[in-house]
Design an enzyme around this catalytic site. Structure first.
Site, PDB file in Angstrom:
ATOM      1  CB  CYS A 177      -0.912   0.004   1.217  1.00  0.00           C
ATOM      2  SG  CYS A 177      -2.048  -1.389   1.226  1.00  0.00           S
ATOM      3  CG  ASP A 216       8.956   4.603   0.646  1.00  0.00           C
ATOM      4  OD1 ASP A 216       8.008   5.314   1.031  1.00  0.00           O
ATOM      5  OD2 ASP A 216       9.731   4.020   1.427  1.00  0.00           O
TER       6      ASP A 216
HETATM    7  N1  SAM Z   1       1.394   1.291   3.801  1.00  0.00           N
HETATM    8  C1  SAM Z   1       1.317   2.480   4.627  1.00  0.00           C
HETATM    9  C2  SAM Z   1       0.124   3.317   4.228  1.00  0.00           C
HETATM   10  O1  SAM Z   1      -0.394   3.086   3.122  1.00  0.00           O
HETATM   11  O2  SAM Z   1      -0.282   4.206   4.991  1.00  0.00           O
HETATM   12  C3  SAM Z   1       2.627   3.281   4.590  1.00  0.00           C
HETATM   13  C4  SAM Z   1       3.055   3.837   3.267  1.00  0.00           C
HETATM   14  S1  SAM Z   1       4.630   4.702   3.360  1.00  0.00           S
HETATM   15  C5  SAM Z   1       4.602   5.809   2.009  1.00  0.00           C
HETATM   16  C6  SAM Z   1       5.795   3.405   2.903  1.00  0.00           C
HETATM   17  C7  SAM Z   1       6.302   2.653   4.115  1.00  0.00           C
HETATM   18  O3  SAM Z   1       7.119   1.547   3.710  1.00  0.00           O
HETATM   19  C8  SAM Z   1       7.154   3.508   5.037  1.00  0.00           C
HETATM   20  O4  SAM Z   1       6.644   3.442   6.347  1.00  0.00           O
HETATM   21  C9  SAM Z   1       8.546   2.870   4.934  1.00  0.00           C
HETATM   22  O5  SAM Z   1       9.296   3.002   6.120  1.00  0.00           O
HETATM   23  C10 SAM Z   1       8.203   1.434   4.608  1.00  0.00           C
HETATM   24  N2  SAM Z   1       9.283   0.683   3.932  1.00  0.00           N
HETATM   25  C11 SAM Z   1      10.041   1.123   2.907  1.00  0.00           C
HETATM   26  N3  SAM Z   1      10.913   0.170   2.527  1.00  0.00           N
HETATM   27  C12 SAM Z   1      10.699  -0.899   3.325  1.00  0.00           C
HETATM   28  C13 SAM Z   1      11.293  -2.189   3.429  1.00  0.00           C
HETATM   29  N4  SAM Z   1      12.303  -2.543   2.621  1.00  0.00           N
HETATM   30  N5  SAM Z   1      10.839  -3.044   4.363  1.00  0.00           N
HETATM   31  C14 SAM Z   1       9.827  -2.668   5.186  1.00  0.00           C
HETATM   32  N6  SAM Z   1       9.228  -1.476   5.132  1.00  0.00           N
HETATM   33  C15 SAM Z   1       9.654  -0.594   4.222  1.00  0.00           C
END
Ligand code: SAM
Length: 219
Positions: free
Chosen positions: A113, A116
């Site tokens: 969801c 990044d």
């Molecule tokens: N899914 C949530 C939402 O829709 O509200 C959060 C979206 S946020 C833009 C992307 C999240 O992915 C961030 O909290 C980031 O820290 C996490 N993230 C990025 N790369 C990751 C990885 N390799 N493993 C776990 N989490 C990751």
């Protein structure tokens, strides 16, 4: 995020009892990858009381926030519904360690969801949905299982579609009625913190949902 992670050597070395203390023989089936503040996972707890959901997040403070959020919900419902025992959060780099945690075909639903976007061309290989990782996800997802993606970045959506369409193990679910009837689609659109933010700013949300094919061979 280059600090060291503690992870099990293989899935059967993982002790899930601290994550799901009130569940007998806990077996995670749903993954909320990059869960952020955990809105989707919290929604899945009550939507799917019979399935265990694991939220995965790389940022320590955000992970701790979700852990405390779940702990509080568990406490609040202890005397009544005993809900939220079926969800937990794990701090890890989901792009590196998933096969250490889960067996082949263990996962029934996997959610990406608002991942990044990695806008810069040279960073595209760091996108969490890519050809190499899709093969890993195909290994972990059961035949007939579902991979969900949603983003407000049109370019990233087109990337998701291109990579998943091209992968031999996945087939897009295009039937609008089927997507409409799936409570997960609604939850990932409305219950994620990022989804709420996009709604407030009047942005568009792009959804692509794929089924893990039966008998598909990985090239
Ligand atoms: N899914 C949530 C939402 O829709 O509200 C959060 C979206 S946020 C833009 C992307 C999240 O992915 C961030 O909290 C980031 O820290 C996490 N993230 C990025 N790369 C990751 C990885 N390799 N493993 C776990 N989490 C990751």
């Amino acid at each position: 995020h280059n600090d060291s992670f503690v992870y099990p050597l293989r899935p059967n070395a993982m002790d899930w009892s601290t994550h799901y203390p009130n569940i007998e023989n806990p077996k995670v089936e749903f993954l909320d990858v990059g869960c952020g503040f955990g809105g989707l996972t919290i929604a899945l707890a009550t939507l799917f009381p019979e399935n265990l959901t694991l939220a995965m997040e790389i940022r320590p403070k955000v992970t701790e926030y979700v852990r405390l959020r779940i702990e509080a919900l568990r406490k609040d419902s202890l005397e009544t519904t005993k809900a939220y025992q079926n969800v937990s959060v794990l701090r890890t780099n989901a792009m590196r360690y998933l096969p250490h945690y889960f067996e082949k075909g263990q996962i029934k639903k996997m959610f990406f969801c608002f991942p990044d976007p990695q806008f810069k061309q040279r960073n595209h290989r760091r996108r969490i949905v890519n050809t190499h990782l899709l093969t890993e996800y195909a290994y972990l997802i059961a035949e007939g299982g579902i991979l969900y993606t949603i983003t407000d970045v049109e370019d990233l959506h087109n990337w998701h579609v291109a990579k998943c369409d091209a992968h031999p193990c996945f087939e897009r679910i295009t039937d609008a009625a089927e997507l409409e009837a799936d409570p997960c689609v609604k939850a990932m659109t409305e219950e994620t913190e990022e989804g709420k933010k996009v709604a407030r700013s009047g942005g568009k949300k792009y959804i692509a949902v794929y089924r893990r094919l039966k008998n598909a061979t990985i090239a």
